[in-house]
Design a protein around this motif. Structure first.
Motif, short mmCIF file in Angstrom:
data_model
loop_
_atom_site.label_atom_id
_atom_site.label_comp_id
_atom_site.label_asym_id
_atom_site.label_seq_id
_atom_site.Cartn_x
_atom_site.Cartn_y
_atom_site.Cartn_z
N VAL A 84 54.05 8.30 3.72
CA VAL A 84 53.77 6.80 2.72
C VAL A 84 54.63 6.08 2.51
N THR A 85 54.67 5.14 2.45
CA THR A 85 55.69 4.13 1.60
C THR A 85 54.72 3.05 0.81
N PHE A 86 55.72 2.51 0.29
CA PHE A 86 55.29 1.86 -0.78
C PHE A 86 56.24 0.29 -0.11
N ASN A 87 55.04 -1.16 -0.50
CA ASN A 87 55.83 -2.19 -0.18
C ASN A 87 57.22 -2.84 1.24
N GLN A 88 57.03 -2.05 2.25
CA GLN A 88 57.48 -1.82 3.00
C GLN A 88 56.93 -3.11 4.31
N ASN A 89 55.21 -3.62 4.77
CA ASN A 89 55.01 -4.24 4.91
C ASN A 89 53.75 -4.85 4.83
N PHE A 90 54.18 -5.62 3.17
CA PHE A 90 52.90 -6.48 2.74
C PHE A 90 52.21 -7.04 4.11
N LYS A 91 52.80 -7.92 4.70
CA LYS A 91 52.01 -8.72 5.57
C LYS A 91 51.12 -7.62 6.00
N VAL A 132 50.55 4.24 5.24
CA VAL A 132 50.71 4.80 5.50
C VAL A 132 50.53 5.24 7.08
N TRP A 133 51.29 5.76 7.73
CA TRP A 133 51.54 6.01 9.07
C TRP A 133 51.45 7.09 9.24
N GLN A 134 51.28 6.96 10.73
CA GLN A 134 50.75 8.52 11.39
C GLN A 134 51.95 8.50 13.15
N ASN A 135 52.75 8.82 13.21
CA ASN A 135 54.20 8.49 14.83
C ASN A 135 54.31 7.54 14.63
N GLY A 136 55.04 7.08 13.59
CA GLY A 136 55.21 5.97 13.31
C GLY A 136 54.96 4.46 13.55
N GLU A 137 53.08 4.50 13.27
CA GLU A 137 51.89 3.67 12.93
C GLU A 137 51.58 3.47 12.49
#
Length: 213
Positions: A84-91, A132-137
């Protein structure tokens, strides 16, 4: 129903219709959007309709300080299947929210104008995303408007099972740590209820919205 002009103004939320429609028209400028959210109002309309502004009589919310993570989601978190990240790829998050297929729903209210306006809000620090990422996606996420003590959730998406649940719980954890009073989920739906959201009256919501430490 109130018809908006170019003036930055909304009528009192108590003047909304039984269904919750308060006003029609206006624009999606940053100034108008911030005025709306700070007064318990949000836009929701189909692409081929004029802008509709809502202040429903019941509001779906989560109280971060009281939230208990469902056991099934705790088990998911413990398996470390997602990052999980925050505000990394809003668009990309808001674009996925528009494009994801939802059962029983034709089309989307997230138009190009909505994406442009909320992206501008994000660039100014008023709209935020959870990824939310899984295996870089990127497989899930959500976005909303941040008022500093209330977070107004707008939409979420999931490309794999449970990804949006992970985003939802991660957001609540973050809001709890920052002492936010409410996560505003706007309108009732069964999925949000399953995640632990519940309805409060518009009057109660407005009291919390207007109260700042």
């Amino acid at each position: 129903m109130y018809f908006l002009t170019k003036d930055l103004y909304f009528p009192p939320v108590e003047e909304a219709s039984f269904e919750g429609v308060l006003a029609v028209g206006g624009d999606l400028s940053v100034e108008r959007l911030l005025l709306a959210y700070r007064n318990g109002i949000f836009p929701w309309f189909n692409e081929d309709e004029p802008i509709l502004w809502w202040a429903p009589p019941e509001r779906m919310v989560v109280v971060p300080a009281l939230y208990k993570v469902p056991k099934s989601i705790r088990n998911l978190i413990n398996r470390n299947l997602f990052q999980v990240t925050f505000n990394q790829n809003f668009k990309e998050v808001i674009t996925n929210c528009r494009e994801i297929e939802r059962p029983g729903q034709e089309g989307t209210w997230i138009s190009d104008d909505i994406i442009a306006s909320y992206t501008q809000l994000h660039e100014l620090g008023f709209a935020r995303s959870v990824e939310v990422w899984q295996n870089g996606e990127l497989v899930g996420g959500l976005y909303g408007v941040d008022l500093g003590h209330v977070f107004c959730g707008e939409s979420m998406f999931s490309k794999v099972s449970n990804a949006s649940k992970i985003a939802f719980v991660a957001l609540i954890k973050e809001l709890k740590e920052r002492n936010y009073k409410l996560l505003d989920c706007q309108l009732h739906n069964d999925y949000l209820e399953q995640l632990g959201a519940f309805e409060i009256s518009r009057d109660t919501f407005m009291k919390v919205l207007k109260y700042v430490d």
